[in-house]
Design an enzyme around this catalytic site. Structure first.
Site, PDB file in Angstrom:
ATOM      1  N   ASP A  82      53.571  40.915  42.534  1.00 23.14           N
ATOM      2  CA  ASP A  82      53.935  39.700  41.805  1.00 23.14           C
ATOM      3  C   ASP A  82      54.734  40.075  40.553  1.00 23.14           C
ATOM      4  O   ASP A  82      54.357  41.024  39.840  1.00 23.14           O
ATOM      5  CB  ASP A  82      52.637  38.958  41.424  1.00 23.14           C
ATOM      6  CG  ASP A  82      52.891  37.605  40.793  1.00 23.14           C
ATOM      7  OD1 ASP A  82      53.883  36.947  41.153  1.00 23.14           O
ATOM      8  OD2 ASP A  82      52.068  37.192  39.932  1.00 23.14           O
ATOM      9  N   GLU A 134      63.519  35.069  41.768  1.00 24.24           N
ATOM     10  CA  GLU A 134      63.307  33.938  40.843  1.00 24.24           C
ATOM     11  C   GLU A 134      64.631  33.582  40.195  1.00 24.24           C
ATOM     12  O   GLU A 134      65.340  34.438  39.681  1.00 24.24           O
ATOM     13  CB  GLU A 134      62.267  34.276  39.768  1.00 24.24           C
ATOM     14  CG  GLU A 134      62.098  33.125  38.738  1.00 24.24           C
ATOM     15  CD  GLU A 134      60.863  33.254  37.842  1.00 24.24           C
ATOM     16  OE1 GLU A 134      59.849  33.809  38.296  1.00 24.24           O
ATOM     17  OE2 GLU A 134      60.916  32.784  36.684  1.00 24.24           O
TER      18      GLU A 134
END
Ligand SMILES: [Zn+2]
Length: 291
Positions: A82, A134
């Site tokens: 992550d 992202e």
């Protein structure tokens, strides 16, 4: 359970209208609680470890435990790095057996984010590792306890939100399998009622060919979740609420006990509480009975 690529897991979620929960699991007790919940709810699940949490548990120590959890589970499990901020962390995670990595280049300018993410994707392809990118920036206000250093004033700053047209181009140029987007969620505890830009999310979905990811899933309402899932969110990252709720429960239990408290009892309570919270989340995201 055979290794299920995160990419396929999210495509199924997008097609069937639910979101796969992605839990930060920073130790064995959390991993056991979450896997137990996934098996009881018959839910696919993603276990993740964030680069920001390496200071609590080094990647090298938790990776073999996560790999074993994935291989032995009765439901599809994916393991994800992550918020990989460094190239080195993403490479290490792949080498240690993670079948998914998030490369978070959101702090770079657009062109640098594209280049760096594309480089990670190119390598990940060779190892059948799914990649999440992202675009835009999901903030980490420092007073929300999200281990970030963002000023509280930027919470509502829509200039950090994902631009729908740019999102389409970003996915094409990088080849990512999933895209984390910014549309009003924040990491950590919400300092005020969230106001999600669901319209923007729908526009992003219309421009992007891959499943979308929500970060900052703690503290939103059921309506926020279902609206977001309707508009293309297929993976939701969830941690803050669980970490706080479980600690509150443990505190109550410790205060209640007048006698000696053995650590193994705390450990078993911890596993149970994480499992209970994860089960609720799976039902809320609609991933139960979808394994
Ligand atoms: Zn995040």
């Amino acid at each position: 359970m055979p290794n299920v690529p995160m990419k396929e897991m999210l495509q199924d979620a997008a097609a069937r209208g639910y979101a796969v929960p992605c839990f930060n699991a920073i130790n064995l007790d959390m991993i056991r609680g979450i896997i137990q919940a996934a098996e009881e709810e018959n839910s696919p699940v993603i276990l993740c470890h964030a680069e920001i949490h390496f200071k609590y548990t080094p990647l090298e120590q938790i990776a073999p435990i996560m790999v074993a959890a994935m291989n032995n589970a009765k439901v599809p499990v994916s393991i994800l790095l992550d918020h990989g901020k460094s190239f080195s962390a993403t490479m290490k995670a792949m080498k240690l057996g993670f079948n998914a990595v998030m490369f978070d280049g959101s702090e770079y300018n657009y062109e640098d984010n594209v280049q760096r993410t594309a480089e990670v994707v190119k390598i990940a392809r060779e190892f059948d590792v799914s990649v999440e990118g992202e675009l835009g920036y999901v903030t980490r206000p420092v007073s929300g306890g999200a281990e970030g250093a963002d000023d509280d004033s930027i919470i509502d700053d829509t200039s950090y939100y994902t631009d729908p047209e740019q999102a389409g181009e970003f996915v094409e140029r990088t080849g990512v399998d999933a895209l984390a987007v910014a549309f009003g969620t924040v990491h950590g505890v919400y300092l005020k009622k969230p106001n999600l830009d669901i319209h923007r999310l729908g526009q992003i979905r219309d421009n992007v060919a891959v499943p979308l990811v929500m970060h900052g899933g703690s503290g939103l309402s059921e309506v926020d979740f279902s609206d977001s899932i309707h508009q293309g969110i297929a993976k939701i990252n969830y941690y803050t609420n669980m970490a706080l709720k479980v600690s509150d429960k443990l505190r109550e239990q410790l205060i209640e006990k007048q006698e000696h408290v053995f650590y193994h009892d705390i450990m078993m309570s911890t596993i149970h509480e994480f499992s209970e919270d994860a089960r609720q989340v799976m039902r809320m995201f609609g991933s139960h009975q979808k394994a």
